[in-house]
Design a protein around this motif. Structure first.
Motif, mmCIF file in Angstrom:
data_model
loop_
_atom_site.group_PDB
_atom_site.id
_atom_site.type_symbol
_atom_site.label_atom_id
_atom_site.label_comp_id
_atom_site.label_asym_id
_atom_site.label_seq_id
_atom_site.Cartn_x
_atom_site.Cartn_y
_atom_site.Cartn_z
ATOM 1 N N THR A 173 0.829 -1.194 0.000
ATOM 2 C CA THR A 173 0.000 0.000 0.000
ATOM 3 C C THR A 173 0.871 1.253 0.000
ATOM 4 O O THR A 173 2.103 1.190 0.118
ATOM 5 N N THR A 198 -7.094 3.081 -5.534
ATOM 6 C CA THR A 198 -8.235 2.680 -4.704
ATOM 7 C C THR A 198 -7.836 1.548 -3.779
ATOM 8 O O THR A 198 -7.499 0.456 -4.238
ATOM 9 N N TYR A 199 -7.888 1.780 -2.470
ATOM 10 C CA TYR A 199 -7.444 0.781 -1.502
ATOM 11 C C TYR A 199 -8.216 -0.528 -1.647
ATOM 12 O O TYR A 199 -7.626 -1.606 -1.610
ATOM 13 N N SER A 200 -9.518 -0.450 -1.842
ATOM 14 C CA SER A 200 -10.322 -1.675 -1.910
ATOM 15 C C SER A 200 -9.954 -2.530 -3.118
ATOM 16 O O SER A 200 -10.220 -3.736 -3.126
ATOM 17 N N SER A 201 -9.343 -1.921 -4.116
ATOM 18 C CA SER A 201 -8.946 -2.677 -5.308
ATOM 19 C C SER A 201 -7.886 -3.714 -4.990
ATOM 20 O O SER A 201 -7.714 -4.679 -5.726
ATOM 21 N N PHE A 255 -8.007 -5.825 -2.719
ATOM 22 C CA PHE A 255 -8.690 -7.059 -2.351
ATOM 23 C C PHE A 255 -9.593 -7.567 -3.466
ATOM 24 O O PHE A 255 -9.811 -8.766 -3.586
ATOM 25 N N SER A 256 -10.074 -6.657 -4.318
ATOM 26 C CA SER A 256 -10.875 -7.089 -5.461
ATOM 27 C C SER A 256 -10.003 -7.398 -6.671
ATOM 28 O O SER A 256 -10.484 -7.934 -7.662
#
Length: 122
Positions: free
Chosen positions: A52, A100-103, A105-106
């Motif tokens: 990150t 995008t941080y959530s990316s 995990f996706s």
């Protein structure tokens, strides 16, 4: 987005080490979460490791303890140190980036490099 160029791939023997590098262009590298993926023919692209903007790291179970991801925000580079390589690590390795941080995990990254081949012989 950033433009990404990987380097450092090659042919090595099982047990050897290899270091991949990914150079990023653009002035927003330090706002990008970065990752490495790999892909072999006929298979889906597989997540390997991510780092990150705060330098928190995530690894696939298959590489945990053997691979280390790092980043250099001054040189705009992200690296993947691969130790104790196995034939199963053979793949094309891709560098990827997202703001995008959530990316992470996706696995939905917006910027991709062209890939570098890693071949591990037994």
């Amino acid at each position: 987005q950033v433009q990404l160029v990987e380097s450092g791939g090659g042919l090595v023997q099982a047990g050897d080490s290899l270091r991949l590098s990914c150079a990023a262009s653009g002035r927003t590298f330090n706002r990008h979460h970065m990752a490495w993926f790999r892909q072999t023919p006929g298979k889906e692209r597989e997540f390997v490791a991510a780092i990150t903007t705060s330098a928190n790291t995530y690894y696939a179970d298959s590489v945990k303890g053997r691979f280390t991801i790092s980043r250099d925000n001054v040189r705009n580079m992200v690296s993947l140190q691969m130790n104790s390589l196995k034939p199963d690590d053979t793949a094309v390795y891709y560098c990827a980036g997202t703001t995008t941080y959530s990316s992470i995990f996706s696995k939905d990254f917006s910027s991709w490099g062209q890939g570098t081949q890693v071949t591990v012989s037994s």
